[in-house]
Scaffold this motif. Sequence first.
Motif, PDB file in Angstrom:
ATOM      1  N   GLY A 104      -8.355  -3.558   0.658  1.00  0.00           N
ATOM      2  CA  GLY A 104      -9.078  -3.654   1.920  1.00  0.00           C
ATOM      3  C   GLY A 104      -8.172  -3.358   3.095  1.00  0.00           C
ATOM      4  O   GLY A 104      -6.992  -3.710   3.086  1.00  0.00           O
ATOM      5  N   VAL A 105      -8.734  -2.711   4.103  1.00  0.00           N
ATOM      6  CA  VAL A 105      -8.023  -2.438   5.353  1.00  0.00           C
ATOM      7  C   VAL A 105      -8.840  -3.075   6.462  1.00  0.00           C
ATOM      8  O   VAL A 105      -9.975  -2.682   6.708  1.00  0.00           O
ATOM      9  N   LEU A 106      -8.254  -4.074   7.113  1.00  0.00           N
ATOM     10  CA  LEU A 106      -8.930  -4.783   8.198  1.00  0.00           C
ATOM     11  C   LEU A 106      -8.443  -4.236   9.530  1.00  0.00           C
ATOM     12  O   LEU A 106      -7.252  -4.259   9.814  1.00  0.00           O
ATOM     13  N   GLY A 107      -9.366  -3.720  10.318  1.00  0.00           N
ATOM     14  CA  GLY A 107      -9.022  -3.157  11.623  1.00  0.00           C
ATOM     15  C   GLY A 107      -8.775  -1.655  11.546  1.00  0.00           C
ATOM     16  O   GLY A 107      -9.224  -0.988  10.626  1.00  0.00           O
ATOM     17  N   THR A 108      -8.033  -1.150  12.509  1.00  0.00           N
ATOM     18  CA  THR A 108      -7.741   0.284  12.596  1.00  0.00           C
ATOM     19  C   THR A 108      -6.914   0.725  11.395  1.00  0.00           C
ATOM     20  O   THR A 108      -5.895   0.118  11.076  1.00  0.00           O
ATOM     21  N   ASP A 109      -7.359   1.770  10.740  1.00  0.00           N
ATOM     22  CA  ASP A 109      -6.692   2.283   9.539  1.00  0.00           C
ATOM     23  C   ASP A 109      -5.534   3.204   9.932  1.00  0.00           C
ATOM     24  O   ASP A 109      -5.764   4.318  10.390  1.00  0.00           O
ATOM     25  N   PRO A 110      -4.284   2.771   9.730  1.00  0.00           N
ATOM     26  CA  PRO A 110      -3.154   3.611  10.093  1.00  0.00           C
ATOM     27  C   PRO A 110      -2.798   4.647   9.019  1.00  0.00           C
ATOM     28  O   PRO A 110      -1.937   5.493   9.229  1.00  0.00           O
ATOM     29  N   PHE A 111      -3.459   4.577   7.875  1.00  0.00           N
ATOM     30  CA  PHE A 111      -3.107   5.414   6.737  1.00  0.00           C
ATOM     31  C   PHE A 111      -3.815   6.765   6.721  1.00  0.00           C
ATOM     32  O   PHE A 111      -3.346   7.694   6.067  1.00  0.00           O
ATOM     33  N   GLY A 112      -4.964   6.856   7.392  1.00  0.00           N
ATOM     34  CA  GLY A 112      -5.737   8.094   7.319  1.00  0.00           C
ATOM     35  C   GLY A 112      -6.107   8.363   5.872  1.00  0.00           C
ATOM     36  O   GLY A 112      -6.338   7.443   5.093  1.00  0.00           O
ATOM     37  N   PRO A 113      -6.129   9.618   5.477  1.00  0.00           N
ATOM     38  CA  PRO A 113      -6.504   9.951   4.098  1.00  0.00           C
ATOM     39  C   PRO A 113      -5.394   9.686   3.076  1.00  0.00           C
ATOM     40  O   PRO A 113      -5.614   9.800   1.882  1.00  0.00           O
ATOM     41  N   ALA A 114      -4.201   9.296   3.525  1.00  0.00           N
ATOM     42  CA  ALA A 114      -3.073   9.113   2.607  1.00  0.00           C
ATOM     43  C   ALA A 114      -3.316   8.011   1.581  1.00  0.00           C
ATOM     44  O   ALA A 114      -2.964   8.162   0.404  1.00  0.00           O
ATOM     45  N   LEU A 115      -3.903   6.904   1.987  1.00  0.00           N
ATOM     46  CA  LEU A 115      -4.141   5.796   1.059  1.00  0.00           C
ATOM     47  C   LEU A 115      -5.143   6.197  -0.014  1.00  0.00           C
ATOM     48  O   LEU A 115      -4.925   5.969  -1.199  1.00  0.00           O
ATOM     49  N   GLU A 116      -6.237   6.809   0.403  1.00  0.00           N
ATOM     50  CA  GLU A 116      -7.231   7.296  -0.576  1.00  0.00           C
ATOM     51  C   GLU A 116      -6.574   8.276  -1.541  1.00  0.00           C
ATOM     52  O   GLU A 116      -6.793   8.203  -2.749  1.00  0.00           O
ATOM     53  N   GLY A 117      -5.786   9.184  -1.003  1.00  0.00           N
ATOM     54  CA  GLY A 117      -5.126  10.180  -1.837  1.00  0.00           C
ATOM     55  C   GLY A 117      -4.140   9.560  -2.812  1.00  0.00           C
ATOM     56  O   GLY A 117      -3.993  10.028  -3.947  1.00  0.00           O
ATOM     57  N   ALA A 118      -3.464   8.505  -2.395  1.00  0.00           N
ATOM     58  CA  ALA A 118      -2.458   7.864  -3.247  1.00  0.00           C
ATOM     59  C   ALA A 118      -3.076   7.187  -4.470  1.00  0.00           C
ATOM     60  O   ALA A 118      -2.441   7.119  -5.528  1.00  0.00           O
ATOM     61  N   VAL A 119      -4.276   6.674  -4.339  1.00  0.00           N
ATOM     62  CA  VAL A 119      -4.891   5.947  -5.455  1.00  0.00           C
ATOM     63  C   VAL A 119      -5.953   6.751  -6.204  1.00  0.00           C
ATOM     64  O   VAL A 119      -6.403   6.320  -7.265  1.00  0.00           O
ATOM     65  N   ARG A 120      -6.331   7.895  -5.675  1.00  0.00           N
ATOM     66  CA  ARG A 120      -7.361   8.713  -6.326  1.00  0.00           C
ATOM     67  C   ARG A 120      -6.928   9.074  -7.749  1.00  0.00           C
ATOM     68  O   ARG A 120      -5.852   9.577  -7.984  1.00  0.00           O
TER      69      ARG A 120
END
Length: 80
Positions: A16-32
């Motif tokens: 979970g990311v609470l508040g403004t997401d500083p990761f952009g698409p990087a987090l999704e890409g890292a776990v995809r």
Amino acid sequence: MADAESRRCRRAFVIGVLGTDPFGPALEGAVRGETLNGRSFAIEHYRSVTEIRHCQILFISRSEAAHIGEISTALPGMGF
């Protein structure tokens, strides 16, 4: 709908990311395509602590600094 969401969350390891997401698409890409003990990963975004339902890891954004008291009070009751 809530039942389907519960089943999905039990199957996936939720970050979970609470508040403004500083990761952009990087987090999704890292776990995809990654798994942990046979469970896929899912990323959920929350605008407030009251939206949090099921997650195993919670990132609290710097944007939530003004609400840290409310967050730290609410999280133990949510199983954190």
